[in-house]
Scaffold this active site. Structure first.
Site, mmCIF file in Angstrom:
data_model
loop_
_atom_site.group_PDB
_atom_site.id
_atom_site.type_symbol
_atom_site.label_atom_id
_atom_site.label_comp_id
_atom_site.label_asym_id
_atom_site.label_seq_id
_atom_site.Cartn_x
_atom_site.Cartn_y
_atom_site.Cartn_z
ATOM 1 N N CYS A 1 0.892 -1.130 -0.278
ATOM 2 C CA CYS A 1 -0.337 -0.044 0.222
ATOM 3 C C CYS A 1 0.873 1.223 0.330
ATOM 4 O O CYS A 1 1.368 1.646 0.966
ATOM 5 C CB CYS A 1 -0.725 0.092 0.630
ATOM 6 S SG CYS A 1 -1.620 1.433 1.621
ATOM 7 N N CYS B 1 -0.597 4.291 2.135
ATOM 8 C CA CYS B 1 -0.705 3.956 3.304
ATOM 9 C C CYS B 1 0.954 4.440 3.783
ATOM 10 O O CYS B 1 1.330 4.807 5.178
ATOM 11 C CB CYS B 1 -0.483 2.474 4.349
ATOM 12 S SG CYS B 1 -2.160 1.568 3.463
ATOM 13 N N ASP B 2 1.606 3.359 3.178
ATOM 14 C CA ASP B 2 3.323 3.755 3.332
ATOM 15 C C ASP B 2 3.886 4.633 2.996
ATOM 16 O O ASP B 2 5.806 5.023 3.376
ATOM 17 C CB ASP B 2 3.657 1.602 3.664
ATOM 18 C CG ASP B 2 3.183 1.031 4.155
ATOM 19 O OD1 ASP B 2 2.683 1.804 5.909
ATOM 20 O OD2 ASP B 2 2.895 -0.037 4.447
#
Ligand code: NDP
Length: 312
Positions: free
Chosen positions: A134, A137-138
């Site tokens: 992701c 997300c990261d």
């Protein structure tokens, strides 16, 4: 024993849209959100192709809006993961969090799909230590660093473009000699100066002292030009497609060879009467937010007709 007319499993565009329609049809649906309320769209960036949003909208905002719309009509949205079902009984039995049992005359499965991994032992070894599925997300952790994205579809291109605005350099590792993504995404990727596409490359391992420091690739595998290639990277992002979340249903519901739910004809019905499916869990082909939402609508209408036809 309390029996719901309609129990919906899953909280992506399909589940929430089914909840809107089922609520408006007075079915008082219960919806279980599982571990990722909002579904896959909560981990994407801008959505530019959902009708009604001419300037685009972020994934989380779109999902929050659809959820709110379902609540407005009285859907009972609960947190909790469905861990077992018994579709051999009537009413159907649904176990949540391994503990609580719910009963329903109809069930709509809208559990979506989850990111796929290559299956390398190194992916597990470095999970959270440089390996991610992701980018949104990261990606933040890789500011001005070097990262790689694996895959050649729209997701991989989207992730690579997103990361290219954060990282110093992005490798896109593609196993074939061409990208599968739509033309517009291909052009964006190929024209981005800090994205380097490595065609005909397969990842065979990752290395690094404690966190990912590089990936080992094989280029032109099985040909006279085969060679091993080490690239130095800080982050390794998977974008190679998804697996449908059907494990819990497999004893009752007919699945295809890849685990997707097989629908009956041009409807949302599964092989079990009274159980319907919508969204990516039953759609290996289109997999769009808007098509998932459309399927959610159809599933709710099919559930309503089934209840009416069976005087439930
Ligand atoms: P896709 O199935 O389209 O693409 C998966 C990619 O991963 C392919 O390039 C495939 O390679 C590659 N791949 C699969 N397995 C491996 C492996 N073991 N090793 C290396 N590479 C592998 O999945 P996406 O998630 O990209 O897209 C799913 C759907 O969602 C599509 O319909 C897409 O159009 C849509 N989508 C649309 C977006 C948009 O409109 N903005 C954004 C994101 C997704 P190969 O080509 O060789 O098979």
């Amino acid at each position: 024993m309390e029996i719901s007319k309609c129990l919906i499993i899953g909280a992506g565009p399909a589940g929430y849209t089914a909840a809107i329609y089922a609520s408006r049809a007075n079915l008082s649906p219960i919806l279980f959100e599982g571990t990722q309320p909002g579904g896959q769209l909560t981990i994407t960036t801008d959505i530019e192709n959902f009708p009604g949003h001419p300037d685009g909208i972020t994934g989380p905002a779109l999902m929050a809006d659809i959820r709110k719309q379902a609540l407005r009509f009285g859907a009972d949205i609960k947190s909790g993961t469905v861990t077992a079902v018994d579709f051999s009984k009537r009413p159907f039995e649904v176990t949540v969090n391994g503990a609580d049992t719910y009963y329903a005359h109809t069930v709509i499965i809208a559990t979506g799909a989850s990111a796929r991994y290559l299956g390398l032992a190194d992916e597990q070894k470095y999970m959270g230590l440089g390996v991610s599925a992701c980018a949104t997300c990261d990606g933040f952790f890789y500011r001005k660093r070097t990262v790689a994205v694996v895959g050649g579809g729209d997701s991989a291109c989207e992730e690579a473009l997103y990361l290219s605005n954060i990282a110093k350099k992005v490798y896109l590792i593609v196993r074939k000699p061409a990208l599968r993504a739509s033309k517009v995404m291909q052009e964006r990727v190929l024209n981005k100066e800090n994205i380097e596409v490595l065609f005909n490359c397969n990842t065979v391992g990752l290395f690094g002292e404690e966190v990912v420091e590089g990936a080992k690739l094989v280029e032109n595998k099985g040909t006279a030009n085969e060679r091993i290639l080490d690239i130095a990277i800080d982050g390794f992002f998977l974008a190679i497609g998804h697996n449908p979340n059907t494990e819990v249903f497999k004893d009752y519901i007919t699945l295809d060879k890849d685990g997707y739910i097989v629908l009956q004809g041009n409807t949302s019905a599964t092989n079990v009467e009274g159980v319907f499916a919508a969204g990516d869990v039953a759609d290996p082909r289109y997999r769009q937010a808007i098509s998932a939402a459309g399927m959610g609508c159809r599933a709710a209408l099919d559930a309503e007709a089934y209840l009416r036809d069976n005087d439930l």
